[in-house]
Design an enzyme around this catalytic site. Structure first.
Site, short mmCIF file in Angstrom:
data_model
loop_
_atom_site.label_atom_id
_atom_site.label_comp_id
_atom_site.label_asym_id
_atom_site.label_seq_id
_atom_site.Cartn_x
_atom_site.Cartn_y
_atom_site.Cartn_z
CG ASP A 236 -9.10 9.59 3.44
OD1 ASP A 236 -9.81 9.87 2.46
OD2 ASP A 236 -7.91 9.25 3.34
CE LYS B 269 7.33 3.70 -2.13
NZ LYS B 269 8.46 3.19 -2.95
CB VAL B 270 1.58 -0.13 3.96
CG1 VAL B 270 1.29 -1.22 4.97
CG2 VAL B 270 0.96 1.19 4.39
N GLY C 161 -0.42 9.06 1.66
CA GLY C 161 0.24 10.32 1.93
C GLY C 161 1.30 10.22 3.02
CG PHE C 162 2.35 7.69 7.15
CD1 PHE C 162 2.44 8.45 8.30
CD2 PHE C 162 3.12 6.55 7.06
CE1 PHE C 162 3.28 8.08 9.33
CE2 PHE C 162 3.97 6.16 8.08
CZ PHE C 162 4.04 6.94 9.22
N GLY D 128 0.83 -1.20 0.00
CA GLY D 128 0.00 0.00 0.00
C GLY D 128 0.86 1.25 0.00
#
Length: 878
Positions: free
Chosen positions: A665, A552-553, A549-550, A546
């Site tokens: 969101d 990557k996961v 905006g933060f 994933g």
């Protein structure tokens, strides 16, 4: 011979008969009058009149006694003019007076755009001085008039509005100013054609698409029959009035041209019809007086006064080439407020190679581009050496004011009386500069203090003051039993450890190891950066599951086989820092079966890493339009259960925590599924604490959210409520039903926005046409109807009309019960093995246009709308 004559005349007779039979059709095709429109709702009230009156245009206005049931007031103050004027319409000879707040209530049979026309004329009366009346008029959602009055002597005043009614009742409230009263001569509430007002139009500045026009209230400012005489209501298809041109600057630059209205043609595709404008508008025009000028900057100008920069305006320009003798001989430029709106307009190509063909173009004009309080419209020939005749033409102008951020068409106060600042852009910039300057001074002072401390700080100072420590709330307590830490056992629970081994033996650069581990923030296990490097194969791109905006996961795998979702932040991203902090604040307070659990965190090497439980089935979005053939389409029951799970998570956020939390969101990518397809809400980086007291109804905050899912009321008013999540969830429900993105710019304009498109089909009673083909044979009609009904209520334009998440949850559970009952009944009545075949047969009859070439890689991204850039054109993704 006789027989020959008989047979010879028969063809001639047949030909004459055929001509006579078709003559009415031929005549009607050339001299046909404008087609009529039959509105679903027609309320025409002559206020204060003793009996009904019929106008010259054929419309009948009901008398006040017949219409008293529409008015919620015990007053019965009706006036008649003491000196009637025969030249005035009968509507302006009587009136009703309101000394206190009074409301008209109209039942709406078909939701959509409606005309609201208010008639005012302060005629002489022995009882009331109508010219001294000061009052406000509003609907439930919009302010139409505020502190309005009509001075005397005056001509009749007609206030005309176009409003998208989304409720079964339209309320029209008259509120006198303290010490004054209100009056009304006549009122009209009439359905308008669906195609009259667009959902989007070209924005002049910036030059891009502006979407969601139908969510605004519109007030008609000017409707001009350029080059022609006044067109009264009896000669218009929708009882509109078109006034002659009086805004030309200077008048001697034009030549008026006209043709017989019968020569005007409308395109066969229905893009322009007489409902947009009657033939008499397109049959007259202004063109250049000297069509052979050599000056390329020559132009014709209309300066039309409007109400200032607090509003945007919908400008509609009507064109019809009634001057050219050949195709492709007329090219010209169109300017709005000195900005080039249409370069080298070629009507021949736009009308399919037809002369005298009606055409119009819509624009949204920002109030900041006005010139001396006017909307300036100019047409001019192209630059020298361009092909065609150096001429230009314009047939009609319509200007409509759009409601502002307060939901008002008259001032900066909303319906509830709250004030919305209209600070000029220049003032806002100064405020920002002052804020930035003050912040810079603060940071310089802080740097000086740190420099002085650095000269005498201990050797391990860096280890105790990492980037992460700055993110933690300063007011939290650091108390905790020394030597005791929480150890995560890999199953979502913690256990105490006193020996300091395992993860507790690693030191945190933030100095908050004991605080984090003791559960002060509920963050669970503290991971070292090395552990997470090993778990993610050194953050290998192949393990990315994933992106947001933060950051990557990544998929992580511990030595014991436990899978993790490792969310690695980007310290250089301001959005990432803010979302990281918000995620910590929110998840430290929340524990629920339908919220993704936070397992732990990492604070080394200035990294910002949060570790969550791994949701093996990924985002809901991946299952609605799977990119992998291994993913089986979800059944209707599975989709209902997923929606129910997500709704439970949101309901907990809104009501279950100590203070309500608004997710802000909600979208299909933030609803994750575990190995059993249990849905859990995730990604709380944009979340916001709700109102802190019962006296508050909303939280005023900058607009943040995702294109296609964003609550239009939140965007307009910048007032966040839990009903904003409800709106977004309604879009997700339609996404679940139709298996297509909330925004798809690749589709035709009326299909780009899923919410608008689906509701159009729902109003037609044909929502089955757009649903996922995989569901066709497996959905019970009662369950489908309840589901769509719930989604429609979620998408109400006004938050007060939307249900709570608890109500949505109840409706979804009810839809699931209806589905299970229907399945049981279907198995009793039919052979279950036939269900799949029946579905396949049905799919063949569906309109598959909307399912072809849909780019499923179109991702709807979260965006912070608090930046100075104008987000309006992008809100619906067009």
């Amino acid at each position: 011979m006789a027989g020959g004559e008989k047979h010879g005349r028969r063809p001639i007779f047949s030909l004459l008969l055929l001509v006579l039979l078709r003559l009415p059709l031929l005549l009607s095709s050339t001299t046909a009058k404008n087609p009529t429109f039959t509105p679903s709702d027609v309320y025409l009230l002559d206020c204060g009149a003793p009996k009904s009156v019929q106008l010259s245009d054929g419309r009948t206005f009901r008398s006040e006694p017949q219409s008293s049931s529409f008015l919620s007031t015990d007053e019965d103050i009706r006036l008649s003019s003491t000196s009637p004027l025969p030249s005035l319409s009968p509507l302006y000879q009587t009136a009703r007076v309101f000394s206190s707040t009074s409301t008209y209530s109209f039942f709406i049979t078909k939701l959509g755009i409606h005309f609201i026309r208010l008639h005012f004329f302060p005629f002489p009366s022995s009882s009331y001085n109508l010219s001294s009346a000061i009052f406000t008029v509003n609907t439930e959602d919009f302010v139409l008039l505020r502190d309005f009055f009509v001075p005397s002597p005056a001509s009749p005043v007609l206030k005309e509005y176009l409003i998208n009614v989304d409720n079964e009742r339209l309320y029209l409230t008259f509120k006198p100013k303290k010490g004054s009263f209100a009056f009304l001569n006549a009122v009209e509430v009439v359905s308008a054609p669906e195609t009259l007002i667009p959902t989007s139009a070209a924005s002049v500045s910036p030059q891009e698409q502006f979407s969601g026009i139908n969510n605004y209230a519109l007030e008609v400012i000017s409707r001009i029959n350029v080059g022609g005489d006044k067109i009264s209501s009896e000669n218009d298809t929708l009882a509109r009035e078109w006034l002659p041109d009086s805004f030309l600057k200077p008048p001697d630059t034009v030549q008026k041209v006209a043709v017989a209205p019968e020569k005007v043609k409308y395109p066969e595709d229905g893009t322009v019809t007489p409902l947009i404008a009657p033939r008499s508008v397109y049959a007259t025009a202004d063109s250049m007086r000297d069509a052979h000028v050599s000056e390329p900057m020559f132009n014709i100008t209309w300066d039309i006064p409007v109400d200032g920069g607090a509003y945007s305006y919908l400008v509609r320009l009507h064109f019809c080439d009634i001057i050219s003798r050949t195709l492709n001989s007329l090219y010209f430029n169109v300017f709005i407020n000195r900005i080039l709106a249409i370069p080298n307009l070629d009507l021949s190509s736009l009308t399919g190679g037809n002369l005298s063909m009606a055409y119009y173009k819509d624009f949204v004009v920002a109030g900041t581009t006005l010139i001396s309080g006017n909307i300036s419209i100019q047409i001019s020939p192209p630059v020298m050496n361009d092909p065609g005749l150096p001429n230009a033409i314009l047939n009609g102008i319509e200007i409509m004011k759009m409601s502002n951020t307060a939901g008002s068409l008259d001032g900066l106060y909303s319906v509830d009386g709250s004030y919305h600042s209209d600070e000029p852009a220049s003032t806002a910039k100064i405020t920002v500069l002052v804020t930035v300057f003050g912040l810079a001074i603060f940071l310089m002072a802080l740097a000086a203090i740190m420099f002085l401390r650095r000269r005498r700080r201990p050797e391990d100072w860096d280890k105790k003051h990492s980037f992460f420590s700055w993110l933690l709330p300063l007011h939290v307590s650091h108390s905790g039993r020394p030597g005791f830490i929480s150890k995560w056992n890999g199953k979502g629970s913690t256990s105490s450890s006193k020996n300091g081994k395992g993860f507790g033996s690693h030191k945190s650069k933030s100095g908050y190891k004991s605080y984090l581990a003791s559960g002060g923030l509920g963050l669970g296990r503290f991971f070292t950066f090395g552990e997470l490097q090993q778990a993610t194969s050194n953050f290998d791109e192949k393990n990315v599951i994933g992106v947001g905006g933060f950051g990557k996961v990544y998929l992580g795998l511990l030595d014991d086989g436990t899978k993790l979702a490792v969310k690695r932040g980007n310290p250089s991203s301001d959005q990432g820092i803010n979302e990281f902090h918000t995620e910590i604040e929110m998840l430290s307070k929340l524990r629920h079966r339908h919220l993704v659990s936070l397992i732990g965190c990492c604070d080394e090497n200035n990294e910002m890493i949060l570790v969550y439980e791994y949701m093996s089935n990924g985002p809901l979005r991946d299952h609605l339009y799977p990119s992998s053939p291994s993913l089986t389409p979800l059944s209707w029951k599975q989709r209902l259960e997923i929606c129910i799970g997500a709704a439970r998570g949101l309901h907990y956020l809104h009501t279950g925590a100590a203070q309500s939390i608004i997710h802000r969101d909600v979208k299909s990518t933030n609803i994750l599924l575990d190995e059993n397809l249990v849905a859990k809400m995730s990604d709380f980086g944009l979340s916001k604490a709700g109102p802190s007291s019962l006296d508050q109804t909303h939280v005023s905050t900058a607009v943040k959210g995702s294109f296609g899912y964003l609550d239009p009321e939140y965007f307009r008013r910048q007032q966040l409520t839990d009903k904003s999540d409800v709106y977004s969830f309604g879009v997700v429900m339609l996404e679940v039903l139709c298996a297509r993105p909330a925004i798809n710019p690749a589709l035709p304009r009326d299909q780009v926005n899923l919410a608008e498109w689906a509701m159009q089909w729902h109003r037609k009673g044909k929502v089955q046409v757009i649903m996922d083909p995989h569901l066709v044979a497996g959905v019970g009609p009662p369950s489908l109807n309840k589901f769509v009904e719930a989604a429609e209520k979620c998408l109400a334009d006004s938050g007060v009309h939307r249900p709570t998440m608890g109500d949505v949850l109840w409706n979804l559970e009810y839809a699931l019960q209806l589905q299970e009952a229907w399945i049981g009944q279907s198995y009793e009545d039919d052979d279950p093995s036939d269900i799949g075949n029946a579905g396949e047969i049905h799919v063949e009859h569906l309109d598959s246009l909307q399912r072809k070439e849909i780019p499923f890689d179109v991702e709807v991204v979260s965006v912070d709308f608090s930046t100075p850039a104008d987000p309006s054109p992008l809100l619906q993704g067009r």
